[in-house]
Design an enzyme around this catalytic site. Structure first.
Site, PDB file in Angstrom:
ATOM      1  N   TYR A  64      24.032 -15.254  54.972  1.00 22.31           N
ATOM      2  CA  TYR A  64      22.863 -15.071  54.031  1.00 22.31           C
ATOM      3  C   TYR A  64      22.172 -13.846  54.410  1.00 22.31           C
ATOM      4  CZ  TYR A  64      23.390 -19.544  51.610  1.00 22.31           C
ATOM      5  OH  TYR A  64      23.680 -20.260  50.815  1.00 22.31           O
ATOM      6  N   ARG A  67      24.331 -11.242  52.445  1.00 21.80           N
ATOM      7  CA  ARG A  67      23.872 -11.394  50.983  1.00 21.80           C
ATOM      8  C   ARG A  67      22.603 -10.659  50.664  1.00 21.80           C
ATOM      9  NH1 ARG A  67      25.007 -17.028  49.524  1.00 21.80           N
ATOM     10  NH2 ARG A  67      24.199 -16.300  47.258  1.00 21.80           N
ATOM     11  N   GLN A 102      19.624 -19.484  37.565  1.00 21.41           N
ATOM     12  CA  GLN A 102      20.397 -20.166  38.967  1.00 21.41           C
ATOM     13  C   GLN A 102      20.483 -19.098  40.096  1.00 21.41           C
ATOM     14  OE1 GLN A 102      23.965 -22.612  37.586  1.00 21.41           O
ATOM     15  NE2 GLN A 102      23.525 -21.383  36.004  1.00 21.41           N
ATOM     16  N   ASN A 103      20.071 -17.904  39.739  1.00 23.32           N
ATOM     17  CA  ASN A 103      20.218 -16.865  40.664  1.00 23.32           C
ATOM     18  C   ASN A 103      19.047 -16.771  41.748  1.00 23.32           C
ATOM     19  OD1 ASN A 103      22.540 -16.315  38.978  1.00 23.32           O
ATOM     20  ND2 ASN A 103      21.461 -14.325  38.055  1.00 23.32           N
ATOM     21  N   ASP A 105      18.618 -13.840  43.408  1.00 19.21           N
ATOM     22  CA  ASP A 105      18.664 -12.288  43.778  1.00 19.21           C
ATOM     23  C   ASP A 105      17.221 -11.847  43.409  1.00 19.21           C
ATOM     24  OD1 ASP A 105      18.855 -11.895  41.065  1.00 19.21           O
ATOM     25  OD2 ASP A 105      21.163 -11.670  41.228  1.00 19.21           O
ATOM     26  N   HIS A 120      17.378 -22.482  41.816  1.00 17.89           N
ATOM     27  CA  HIS A 120      18.384 -22.876  43.167  1.00 17.89           C
ATOM     28  C   HIS A 120      17.473 -21.762  44.291  1.00 17.89           C
ATOM     29  CE1 HIS A 120      22.124 -23.801  40.956  1.00 17.89           C
ATOM     30  NE2 HIS A 120      21.229 -24.575  40.835  1.00 17.89           N
ATOM     31  N   GLY A 191      26.303 -15.849  31.660  1.00 15.95           N
ATOM     32  CA  GLY A 191      26.850 -15.556  32.843  1.00 15.95           C
ATOM     33  C   GLY A 191      26.926 -16.704  33.817  1.00 15.95           C
ATOM     34  N   GLU A 219      34.239 -15.142  29.923  1.00 14.31           N
ATOM     35  CA  GLU A 219      35.491 -16.141  29.796  1.00 14.31           C
ATOM     36  C   GLU A 219      34.562 -17.611  29.416  1.00 14.31           C
ATOM     37  OE1 GLU A 219      37.656 -15.983  33.310  1.00 14.31           O
ATOM     38  OE2 GLU A 219      36.647 -17.770  33.946  1.00 14.31           O
ATOM     39  N   ALA A 235      27.568  -9.281  29.915  1.00 13.21           N
ATOM     40  CA  ALA A 235      26.270  -9.560  29.459  1.00 13.21           C
ATOM     41  C   ALA A 235      25.525  -8.311  29.403  1.00 13.21           C
ATOM     42  CB  ALA A 235      25.619 -10.292  30.748  1.00 13.21           C
TER      43      ALA A 235
HETATM   44  C1  BJW Z   1      30.238 -12.934  33.434  1.00 12.84           C
HETATM   45  C2  BJW Z   1      30.094 -11.651  33.834  1.00 12.84           C
HETATM   46  C3  BJW Z   1      29.509 -10.330  33.067  1.00 12.84           C
HETATM   47  C4  BJW Z   1      31.084 -12.762  35.508  1.00 12.84           C
HETATM   48  N1  BJW Z   1      28.920 -10.888  32.135  1.00 12.84           N
HETATM   49  N2  BJW Z   1      29.504 -13.240  32.517  1.00 12.84           N
HETATM   50  C5  BJW Z   1      29.215 -34.883  39.188  1.00 12.84           C
HETATM   51  C6  BJW Z   1      28.292 -34.459  38.214  1.00 12.84           C
HETATM   52  C7  BJW Z   1      26.831 -34.080  38.395  1.00 12.84           C
HETATM   53  C8  BJW Z   1      26.426 -33.376  39.604  1.00 12.84           C
HETATM   54  C9  BJW Z   1      27.462 -33.660  40.539  1.00 12.84           C
HETATM   55  C10 BJW Z   1      28.487 -34.319  40.421  1.00 12.84           C
HETATM   56  N3  BJW Z   1      29.222 -34.212  41.626  1.00 12.84           N
HETATM   57  C11 BJW Z   1      28.506 -33.679  42.668  1.00 12.84           C
HETATM   58  C12 BJW Z   1      27.121 -33.355  41.977  1.00 12.84           C
HETATM   59  C13 BJW Z   1      26.064 -32.644  42.389  1.00 12.84           C
HETATM   60  C14 BJW Z   1      26.286 -31.202  42.716  1.00 12.84           C
HETATM   61  C15 BJW Z   1      27.214 -30.430  41.645  1.00 12.84           C
HETATM   62  O1  BJW Z   1      26.774 -30.187  40.665  1.00 12.84           O
HETATM   63  N4  BJW Z   1      28.469 -30.408  42.076  1.00 12.84           N
HETATM   64  C16 BJW Z   1      29.759 -29.636  41.097  1.00 12.84           C
HETATM   65  C17 BJW Z   1      30.153 -28.619  41.863  1.00 12.84           C
HETATM   66  C18 BJW Z   1      30.393 -30.790  40.452  1.00 12.84           C
HETATM   67  N5  BJW Z   1      25.034 -30.632  42.480  1.00 12.84           N
HETATM   68  C19 BJW Z   1      24.097 -30.798  43.349  1.00 12.84           C
HETATM   69  O2  BJW Z   1      24.259 -31.109  44.524  1.00 12.84           O
HETATM   70  C20 BJW Z   1      22.629 -30.219  43.144  1.00 12.84           C
HETATM   71  N6  BJW Z   1      21.817 -30.995  43.650  1.00 12.84           N
HETATM   72  C21 BJW Z   1      21.807 -32.100  42.925  1.00 12.84           C
HETATM   73  O3  BJW Z   1      22.439 -32.369  42.062  1.00 12.84           O
HETATM   74  O4  BJW Z   1      20.674 -32.950  43.612  1.00 12.84           O
HETATM   75  C22 BJW Z   1      20.861 -34.360  43.243  1.00 12.84           C
HETATM   76  C23 BJW Z   1      21.822 -35.251  44.059  1.00 12.84           C
HETATM   77  C24 BJW Z   1      21.665 -34.926  45.346  1.00 12.84           C
HETATM   78  C25 BJW Z   1      22.430 -35.742  46.183  1.00 12.84           C
HETATM   79  C26 BJW Z   1      23.811 -36.349  45.521  1.00 12.84           C
HETATM   80  C27 BJW Z   1      23.972 -36.061  44.129  1.00 12.84           C
HETATM   81  C28 BJW Z   1      22.975 -35.655  43.557  1.00 12.84           C
HETATM   82  C29 BJW Z   1      22.352 -28.709  43.669  1.00 12.84           C
HETATM   83  C30 BJW Z   1      22.934 -27.812  43.425  1.00 12.84           C
HETATM   84  C31 BJW Z   1      22.822 -26.531  44.076  1.00 12.84           C
HETATM   85  C32 BJW Z   1      23.700 -25.205  43.793  1.00 12.84           C
HETATM   86  N7  BJW Z   1      23.561 -24.154  44.866  1.00 12.84           N
HETATM   87  C33 BJW Z   1      24.283 -23.057  44.701  1.00 12.84           C
HETATM   88  C34 BJW Z   1      24.005 -22.190  46.083  1.00 12.84           C
HETATM   89  C35 BJW Z   1      22.698 -21.497  45.856  1.00 12.84           C
HETATM   90  C36 BJW Z   1      22.559 -20.693  47.236  1.00 12.84           C
HETATM   91  C37 BJW Z   1      23.496 -19.488  47.260  1.00 12.84           C
HETATM   92  O5  BJW Z   1      23.257 -18.677  46.361  1.00 12.84           O
HETATM   93  O6  BJW Z   1      24.148 -19.413  48.376  1.00 12.84           O
HETATM   94  O7  BJW Z   1      23.963 -22.373  43.728  1.00 12.84           O
HETATM   95  S1  BJW Z   1      26.019 -23.139  44.456  1.00 12.84           S
HETATM   96  C38 BJW Z   1      26.404 -21.758  43.551  1.00 12.84           C
HETATM   97  O8  BJW Z   1      26.650 -22.274  42.145  1.00 12.84           O
HETATM   98  C39 BJW Z   1      25.059 -21.173  43.409  1.00 12.84           C
HETATM   99  C40 BJW Z   1      24.860 -20.901  41.852  1.00 12.84           C
HETATM  100  O9  BJW Z   1      23.610 -20.650  41.434  1.00 12.84           O
HETATM  101  C41 BJW Z   1      25.528 -22.008  41.132  1.00 12.84           C
HETATM  102  C42 BJW Z   1      26.063 -21.902  39.710  1.00 12.84           C
HETATM  103  O10 BJW Z   1      27.247 -20.658  39.736  1.00 12.84           O
HETATM  104  P1  BJW Z   1      27.141 -19.609  38.719  1.00 12.84           P
HETATM  105  O11 BJW Z   1      25.856 -18.980  38.577  1.00 12.84           O
HETATM  106  O12 BJW Z   1      27.506 -20.411  37.429  1.00 12.84           O
HETATM  107  O13 BJW Z   1      28.088 -18.766  39.254  1.00 12.84           O
HETATM  108  P2  BJW Z   1      29.811 -18.632  39.114  1.00 12.84           P
HETATM  109  O14 BJW Z   1      30.487 -17.470  39.958  1.00 12.84           O
HETATM  110  O15 BJW Z   1      30.211 -20.003  38.959  1.00 12.84           O
HETATM  111  O16 BJW Z   1      30.106 -18.362  37.789  1.00 12.84           O
HETATM  112  C43 BJW Z   1      29.987 -16.777  37.216  1.00 12.84           C
HETATM  113  C44 BJW Z   1      30.243 -16.794  35.602  1.00 12.84           C
HETATM  114  O17 BJW Z   1      29.752 -15.429  35.382  1.00 12.84           O
HETATM  115  C45 BJW Z   1      31.668 -16.847  35.210  1.00 12.84           C
HETATM  116  O18 BJW Z   1      31.646 -18.008  34.246  1.00 12.84           O
HETATM  117  C46 BJW Z   1      32.100 -15.748  34.914  1.00 12.84           C
HETATM  118  O19 BJW Z   1      33.056 -15.688  33.676  1.00 12.84           O
HETATM  119  C47 BJW Z   1      30.922 -14.982  34.380  1.00 12.84           C
HETATM  120  N8  BJW Z   1      30.862 -13.570  34.377  1.00 12.84           N
HETATM  121  N9  BJW Z   1      30.791 -11.384  35.298  1.00 12.84           N
HETATM  122  C48 BJW Z   1      28.925 -12.115  31.730  1.00 12.84           C
HETATM  123  N10 BJW Z   1      29.681  -8.880  33.386  1.00 12.84           N
END
Ligand code: BJW
Ligand code: ZN
Length: 247
Positions: A64, A67, A102-103, A105, A120, A191, A219, A235
């Site tokens: 962290y 980052r 969700q960022n 930053d 987040h 994104g 994508e 974006a």
């Molecule tokens: C471009 C580009 C360019 C590239 N232009 N585009 C089933 C159903 C529903 C929920 C769940 C489930 N099973 C488990 C869950 C819960 C879980 C979850 O969702 N898990 C899934 C993985 C299945 N969720 C949670 O736990 C959340 N809490 C919750 O639900 O509480 C209630 C609960 C509690 C207990 C039990 C069950 C429920 C909390 C989620 C917290 C997420 N935290 C993170 C880390 C943050 C800290 C850190 O930064 O270190 O957040 S994880 C990570 O993913 C981060 C991001 O914000 C988040 C999303 O990622 P994002 O932003 O989409 O990034 P990428 O890398 O995935 O994608 C990038 C995209 O950009 C790509 O599509 C590229 O194509 C694109 N791209 N260049 C445009 N130039």
């Protein structure tokens, strides 16, 4: 694109969800990109949770700290600035604009966006997992000594103020985001891979309320098929064309 510009021209309420992809062109790695350099053998999913902190605090704190440094060194790009400009235009004509990110930053705020909901958390802040008090940067810098950073008040471990898997999102912020999604005339999902819930549900909420929801991504995301439209591209290239035209 033309249809979206027309929709934005008519819109009174606009909501936008952003993910790591909008900061990719600023040089901040996305969450699900392969990691490089020092961190290539670790998956972000394995470091971004409380179990990892308890098991290996020095590793998680150092990841962290690294980052956080990247976030401070990088600057907002044309995509961030275009959204800040869109907000000004919508607000100037009496409308409402909500930027849900969700960022962690803070690049949207640095680009001038004002109504930002951080789902987040924020990587720039840290707090103690035991007493909850804020911890300053000097505390986290102590990870360089090989000992975990600990709270000066109670010796608890220090963690970043971000939302990890299995943790609740800030309740009021999530509620405001859901209301904004349900009531937006135009919803943009930019994104994000849309695999992490409840954030990934926001564009779907907009669709369930019959709203016009458009994805912008290099994508198709996991929910692209449910969107009204998908615009493929960077974006930082698409948003200036969309937002910097007079509305
Ligand atoms: C471009 C580009 C360019 C590239 N232009 N585009 C089933 C159903 C529903 C929920 C769940 C489930 N099973 C488990 C869950 C819960 C879980 C979850 O969702 N898990 C899934 C993985 C299945 N969720 C949670 O736990 C959340 N809490 C919750 O639900 O509480 C209630 C609960 C509690 C207990 C039990 C069950 C429920 C909390 C989620 C917290 C997420 N935290 C993170 C880390 C943050 C800290 C850190 O930064 O270190 O957040 S994880 C990570 O993913 C981060 C991001 O914000 C988040 C999303 O990622 P994002 O932003 O989409 O990034 P990428 O890398 O995935 O994608 C990038 C995209 O950009 C790509 O599509 C590229 O194509 C694109 N791209 N260049 C445009 N130039
Ligand atoms: Zn403490």
């Amino acid at each position: 694109m033309k249809k979206l510009i027309q929709a934005l021209q008519k819109a009174e309420r606009v909501a936008v969800l952003t993910g790591a992809g909008i900061s990719a062109e600023s040089g901040i790695p996305t969450f699900r990109d392969a990691q490089t350099g020092l961190w290539e053998k670790f998956k972000p999913e394995e470091l971004a949770n409380v179990r990892a902190l308890l098991k290996n605090p020095v590793l998680v704190q150092a990841w962290y700290a690294w980052r956080k440094q990247i976030c401070l060194e990088k600057a907002p790009n044309a995509g961030h600035f275009a959204l800040a400009n869109l907000e000004k235009q919508i607000v100037a004509k009496g409308g409402s604009f909500t930027l849900i990110t969700q960022n962690v930053d803070r690049l949207h705020q640095r680009a001038g966006s004002e109504n930002v909901l951080e789902l987040h958390g924020n990587i720039l802040r840290n707090y103690c997992i035991d007493c909850g008090k804020d911890a300053d940067d000097e505390t986290l810098a102590s990870t360089e000594s090989g000992e975990p950073a600990r709270c000066v008040h109670c010796n608890g471990l220090i963690r970043p103020d971000v939302v990890w898997f299995g943790e609740m999102l800030p309740e009021k912020t999530l509620h405001e985001a859901q209301v904004a999604a349900a009531s937006a005339d135009v919803f943009l999902s930019i994104g994000t891979s849309a695999v992490v819930y409840p954030a990934a549900d926001l564009p779907l909420i907009a669709r369930r309320y019959g709203k016009y929801a458009v994805e912008i991504n290099v994508e198709e995301s996991a929910i692209a098929e449910y969107m009204s439209e998908v615009i493929l591209g960077k974006a930082g290239e698409i948003l200036p064309k969309l937002c910097n035209v007079p509305l």
